[in-house]
Design a protein around this motif. Structure first.
Motif, PDB file in Angstrom:
ATOM      1  N   UNK A  25       0.834  -1.201   0.000  1.00  0.00           N
ATOM      2  CA  UNK A  25       0.000   0.000   0.000  1.00  0.00           C
ATOM      3  C   UNK A  25       0.868   1.250   0.000  1.00  0.00           C
ATOM      4  N   UNK A  26       1.855   1.303   0.899  1.00  0.00           N
ATOM      5  CA  UNK A  26       2.694   2.495   1.033  1.00  0.00           C
ATOM      6  C   UNK A  26       3.587   2.663  -0.197  1.00  0.00           C
ATOM      7  N   UNK A  27       4.150   1.554  -0.684  1.00  0.00           N
ATOM      8  CA  UNK A  27       5.006   1.619  -1.873  1.00  0.00           C
ATOM      9  C   UNK A  27       4.215   2.103  -3.077  1.00  0.00           C
ATOM     10  N   UNK A  28       2.978   1.638  -3.223  1.00  0.00           N
ATOM     11  CA  UNK A  28       2.143   2.066  -4.339  1.00  0.00           C
ATOM     12  C   UNK A  28       1.785   3.546  -4.221  1.00  0.00           C
ATOM     13  N   UNK A  29       1.463   3.999  -3.020  1.00  0.00           N
ATOM     14  CA  UNK A  29       1.132   5.411  -2.839  1.00  0.00           C
ATOM     15  C   UNK A  29       2.306   6.305  -3.236  1.00  0.00           C
ATOM     16  N   UNK A  30       3.518   5.888  -2.889  1.00  0.00           N
ATOM     17  CA  UNK A  30       4.703   6.656  -3.274  1.00  0.00           C
ATOM     18  C   UNK A  30       4.852   6.671  -4.798  1.00  0.00           C
ATOM     19  N   UNK A  31       4.711   5.503  -5.417  1.00  0.00           N
ATOM     20  CA  UNK A  31       4.888   5.397  -6.863  1.00  0.00           C
ATOM     21  C   UNK A  31       3.828   6.189  -7.621  1.00  0.00           C
ATOM     22  N   UNK A  32       2.616   6.261  -7.074  1.00  0.00           N
ATOM     23  CA  UNK A  32       1.569   7.058  -7.708  1.00  0.00           C
ATOM     24  C   UNK A  32       1.923   8.545  -7.715  1.00  0.00           C
ATOM     25  N   UNK A  33       2.808   8.936  -6.823  1.00  0.00           N
ATOM     26  CA  UNK A  33       3.258  10.328  -6.758  1.00  0.00           C
ATOM     27  C   UNK A  33       4.501  10.559  -7.611  1.00  0.00           C
ATOM     28  N   UNK A  34       4.864   9.555  -8.417  1.00  0.00           N
ATOM     29  CA  UNK A  34       5.991   9.692  -9.325  1.00  0.00           C
ATOM     30  C   UNK A  34       7.337   9.405  -8.711  1.00  0.00           C
ATOM     31  N   UNK A  35       7.358   8.876  -7.499  1.00  0.00           N
ATOM     32  CA  UNK A  35       8.601   8.575  -6.801  1.00  0.00           C
ATOM     33  C   UNK A  35       8.809   7.053  -6.695  1.00  0.00           C
ATOM     34  N   UNK A  36      10.018   6.668  -6.352  1.00  0.00           N
ATOM     35  CA  UNK A  36      10.321   5.273  -6.055  1.00  0.00           C
ATOM     36  C   UNK A  36      10.253   5.088  -4.546  1.00  0.00           C
ATOM     37  N   UNK A  37       9.494   4.099  -4.097  1.00  0.00           N
ATOM     38  CA  UNK A  37       9.351   3.837  -2.668  1.00  0.00           C
ATOM     39  C   UNK A  37       9.901   2.472  -2.292  1.00  0.00           C
ATOM     40  N   UNK A  38      10.650   2.426  -1.212  1.00  0.00           N
ATOM     41  CA  UNK A  38      11.195   1.166  -0.680  1.00  0.00           C
ATOM     42  C   UNK A  38      10.852   1.123   0.800  1.00  0.00           C
ATOM     43  N   UNK A  39      10.185   0.053   1.227  1.00  0.00           N
ATOM     44  CA  UNK A  39       9.661  -0.009   2.594  1.00  0.00           C
ATOM     45  C   UNK A  39      10.081  -1.329   3.251  1.00  0.00           C
ATOM     46  N   UNK A  40      10.518  -1.230   4.503  1.00  0.00           N
ATOM     47  CA  UNK A  40      10.896  -2.400   5.293  1.00  0.00           C
ATOM     48  C   UNK A  40      10.120  -2.378   6.609  1.00  0.00           C
ATOM     49  N   UNK A  41       9.787  -3.565   7.116  1.00  0.00           N
ATOM     50  CA  UNK A  41       9.098  -3.640   8.408  1.00  0.00           C
ATOM     51  C   UNK A  41       9.631  -4.807   9.226  1.00  0.00           C
ATOM     52  N   UNK A  42       9.830  -4.546  10.501  1.00  0.00           N
ATOM     53  CA  UNK A  42      10.265  -5.552  11.459  1.00  0.00           C
ATOM     54  C   UNK A  42       9.062  -5.986  12.300  1.00  0.00           C
TER      55      UNK A  42
END
Length: 366
Positions: A199-216
């Motif tokens: 969800x977060x990666x897609x929201x970033x990409x929809x804004x024209x940016x590259x998103x990389x997300x990690x979770x522990x």
């Protein structure tokens, strides 16, 4: 396009129902308007029922959902399965979240994250409400910024719900990338799931940016060759903008989702035989055995999966001030999001076009 293999995600073959756990048996499935679907999951092929039914999964845009319009009329739903319109499900979720003490603005964010997962057959959806995963901590306080620079920030979640904290981190990272080309934001002191990272990666990409997300997350997963749970399910998501919608990868480094185990236990159904171990370190299909001192395996059942899980553990743990030992007891789980403006390396429109060409090659090979 979404390339999804997250937290033990199952392919959306025809007849697949998204389940919740508000009853001892499966009780809920979502009907929705026809939307394009693409699923990449090498672990489980589409069912014979799905192949025979004539429903198919297609590739267009970044949305992923079973291609079904309204309540399916060709087949009768199995016993104990009830279809529910998407709008009604959203309303039910809103009421439940309101009962748990969330504000209108918070509910809007949480519904987006939960239904993003639910509509993709991902275990990070409504099951979280019905199993207590969205219960608000009595110790919750406003999110605070512990450290900030032009490019970075570190957020203290102060026991707030993980989805709300990571959503704020995403928004901050995007704003920093807009002004400086790059943004990195870490979070700590959350003790609930951040949901489907796609969800977060897609929201970033929809804004024209590259998103990389990690979770522990807490100790649910055993390194390859071990029976002791040390790692979290430790997901990774990457979103890349393209001309016809974001390309999103969302995967866990675990072979199965923790909430998938809860879902399977509630539904009284087995799990695949190669995704988890019992307390004796032996493979099991009984989710109760895994939940009672067992462990989930890494996604590829090899040292490579263990190595990747370890890297996520370090990036979303020590780096952001989250727990590094006894995570379940300390209840201080971490996340990290990086946002990159493609303009740092070239014309963004050219990059989007070239990404689309790459995507087209991949799609045509399927």
């Amino acid at each position: 396009m979404n390339i999804l293999s997250h937290h033990g995600t199952r392919p959306l073959a025809a007849g697949h129902r998204n389940r919740t756990a508000n009853t001892p048996a499966p009780g809920l499935a979502v009907c929705a308007p026809c939307l394009p679907v693409i699923v990449l999951n090498r672990q489980t092929p589409p069912s014979a029922e799905g192949q025979a039914s004539g429903r198919r999964r297609t590739c267009r845009g970044s949305m992923m959902l079973e291609a079904a319009v309204g309540t399916p009329a060709a087949t009768q739903p199995p016993e104990n399965v009830t279809y529910i319109p998407l709008n009604e499900l959203k309303e039910l979720c809103s009421k439940a979240l309101s009962t748990l003490g969330y504000s209108t603005d918070e509910i809007a964010v949480l519904n987006e994250v939960l239904l993003y997962a639910q509509l993709r057959g991902n275990n990070q959806g409504v099951i979280k409400i019905t199993t207590g995963g969205m219960n608000r901590s009595a110790a919750a306080a406003p999110i605070s910024i512990d450290r900030e620079t032009r490019l970075s920030a570190l957020l203290n979640g102060n026991n707030q719900t993980g989805m709300l904290v990571l959503h704020k981190a995403m928004s901050m990272a995007v704003e920093k990338a807009k002004s400086a080309g790059f943004g990195i934001v870490g979070t700590n002191h959350t003790s609930t799931s951040t949901g489907a990272l796609g969800y977060y990666a897609e929201q970033v990409a929809k804004r024209g940016m590259i998103g990389i997300v990690f979770a522990q997350s807490p100790e649910f997963v055993a390194p390859h060759g071990s029976k002791q749970a040390i790692f979290g399910t430790n997901p990774i998501a990457i979103g890349i903008p393209a001309e016809q919608g974001p390309v999103v990868m969302d995967m866990a480094t675990a072979a199965y989702a923790w909430f998938g185990l809860l879902e399977a236990k509630t539904a009284a159904r087995p799990i695949p035989g190669d995704v988890a171990l019992n307390a004796d370190g032996l493979p099991t299909t009984d989710p109760s055995e895994v939940l009672s001192g067992g462990a989930i395996r890494v996604f590829d059942r090899s040292h490579k999966g263990s190595n990747l899980a370890l890297m996520v553990e370090l990036l979303a743990g020590p780096l952001v001030g989250a727990a590094v030992a006894d995570k379940l007891e300390e209840r201080n789980w971490g996340n990290l999001i990086l946002v990159v403006d493609p303009e740092l390396l070239g014309d963004k429109d050219v990059i989007r076009a070239r990404t689309q060409v790459n995507r087209g090659h991949w799609s045509s090979s399927m």
